[in-house]
Enzyme design. Structure first.
Site: not given
Length: 440
Positions: A186, A209, A233, A255, A258, A322-323, A356, A415
């Site tokens: 939302q 998420n 994560s 991680q 998370h 990601e890491h 982080d 053109h």
């Protein structure tokens, strides 16, 4: 963690998969909520906010007085820590500013590029059991440096309708303009379409998420840009016999805690190292306040033993984490083999937590394999690069004939004509000038 030894190449693709809900179901849910928000505005947003977050909610804006009072709820030690992180993040992102460089591509043809800020940005900050006030720093600081004129923040309220004071304090510290107590699909929908209370933004930033990530993807179909697909994560650690097993275990758990849909991967060329790390992981897990969440994440996680560190890196690049932590004897040498990763941490003391919070780099990074094509958030994420060019008469004479033949070949005669008319005028002027000189 499940330990896998020397998997054949045909299994690698499957081992690199993330835990995921069925995308069809996710997208249907997002489309349904988006449709309601588009038609009913605040009423639809309130319907879902009261259902999922704060049952007694009646409004979304957080009053300025509430924001200013948040400072009183925080310790001086925490405020000093936030200031330190803010300082380092500012230094790193200020270094990303680019000077305007004009280039003459052909005599009389000058081209250059200038940056302009995105005017109104929306940042999404996950709340719930882990209020990520650090993400406020990571998103609002580069937005301010870029010169964004308005920064909107959405974050879910708890069941009592409250926003964590650290989120409010940090948002006020770094110059967020307006804060709204709304989260989930939302919140993304409200920033995508705009409602009576929540303005439409030009670009949405922030992790979340799988529902939030799906909502951000759908937002792009309605003309609202996003930073990147940033979902649950994840971390991948490559470790050899020189690693500290306790350190690696702590990184994996940092991680895993998370959320239950997070994933951690351990790669090594040494089975004993994996067993030592697994033992430390189980030992540290018992002391974690978020033990149950981490345990769920570990069910989706795995340790894989390969014959060599080179194979570990091949798999890492396939996974595109990601890491990425390189807990090896010579991390700089191994780092040369990194092709796909959001952010890389070199050596035993470069814990992922540093990125982080306070090293200065941005922790909003691509997940779910998107590091193969996306970068993490930077100053560039909050600006547009606009190209400029200026042609003199000589410049058009130099490249005009090439433009004419290319346009004619593509059958785009308007053109071609745009050039032909100008070339005709230039030649006429020069002919007149030459005649005048001859008469003199």
């Amino acid at each position: 963690m499940k330990i896998i030894s020397n998997p054949p190449l045909r299994r690698w693709e499957r081992l690199a998969q993330r835990p995921a809900l069925r995308q069809e179901k996710l997208m249907r849910t997002v489309e349904k909520i988006f449709s309601e928000i588009r038609k009913r505005g605040d009423k639809a947003v309130l319907k879902y906010s009261t259902k999922f977050d704060y049952p007694s909610q009646t409004a979304f804006p957080i009053e300025k007085e509430t924001v200013e009072k948040a400072s009183e709820a925080l310790s001086e030690r925490l405020k000093q820590a936030i200031e330190l992180a803010k300082h380092n993040i500012e230094i790193f992102h200020l270094s990303q500013r680019e000077e305007i460089r004009k280039v003459e591509t052909t005599q009389g043809v000058v081209c250059w590029r200038e940056s302009r800020p995105i005017e109104r940005v929306g940042i999404y900050i996950p709340g719930g059991s882990a209020p990520l006030f650090s993400t406020v720093l990571m998103l609002a600081i580069p937005a301010k440096i870029a010169g964004c004129s308005e920064i909107i923040l959405c974050t879910p309220p708890n069941i009592y309708g409250e926003i964590h004071p650290a989120i409010l304090y940090t948002a006020n510290l770094v110059g967020v303009n307006r804060i709204f107590a709304v989260g989930g699909i939302q919140a993304i929908g409200a920033m995508t379409f705009g409602t009576e209370s929540i303005p439409k933004v030009d670009k949405i930033f922030g992790p979340g998420n799988q529902y939030v990530m799906a909502a951000k993807k759908i937002a792009t179909l309605y003309g609202t840009a996003i930073d990147m697909p940033a979902g649950p994560s994840e971390v991948l650690v490559v470790a050899d016999e020189t690693c500290n097993p306790s350190f690696v275990a702590s990184d994996l758990l940092s991680q895993a805690e998370h959320g239950p849909d997070s994933q951690v991967i351990l790669l090594s060329n040494n089975k004993k190292v994996v067993k030592d790390i697994d033992a430390k992981l189980n030992e540290q897990l018992l002391a974690l306040p978020r033990k149950e969440i981490a345990e769920e994440a570990l069910k989706n996680s795995r340790a894989i033993v390969f014959d060599s560190l080179e194979e570990c890196m091949y798999f890492s690049n396939l996974y595109a984490p990601e890491h990425l932590i390189l807990a090896v004897e010579n991390p700089h040498l191994l780092a040369r083999k990194v092709v796909n990763a959001g952010s890389v941490f070199l050596g035993n003391y470069s814990c992922e937590s540093a990125g982080d919070y306070a090293s200065g780099t941005n922790h909003t990074l691509p997940t779910s394999g998107y590091a193969k094509a996306y970068s993490g958030v930077s100053l560039d994420s909050f600006i547009k690069k606009i190209t400029f060019q200026q042609l003199s008469e000589e410049g058009l004479l130099q490249i005009g004939p090439a433009i004419e033949v290319m346009a004619e070949t593509e059958q785009l005669y308007a053109h071609k004509n745009a050039v032909t008319l100008r070339l005709g005028e230039i030649m006429s002027k020069r002919l007149i000038d030459n005649n005048n000189e001859t008469n003199i």
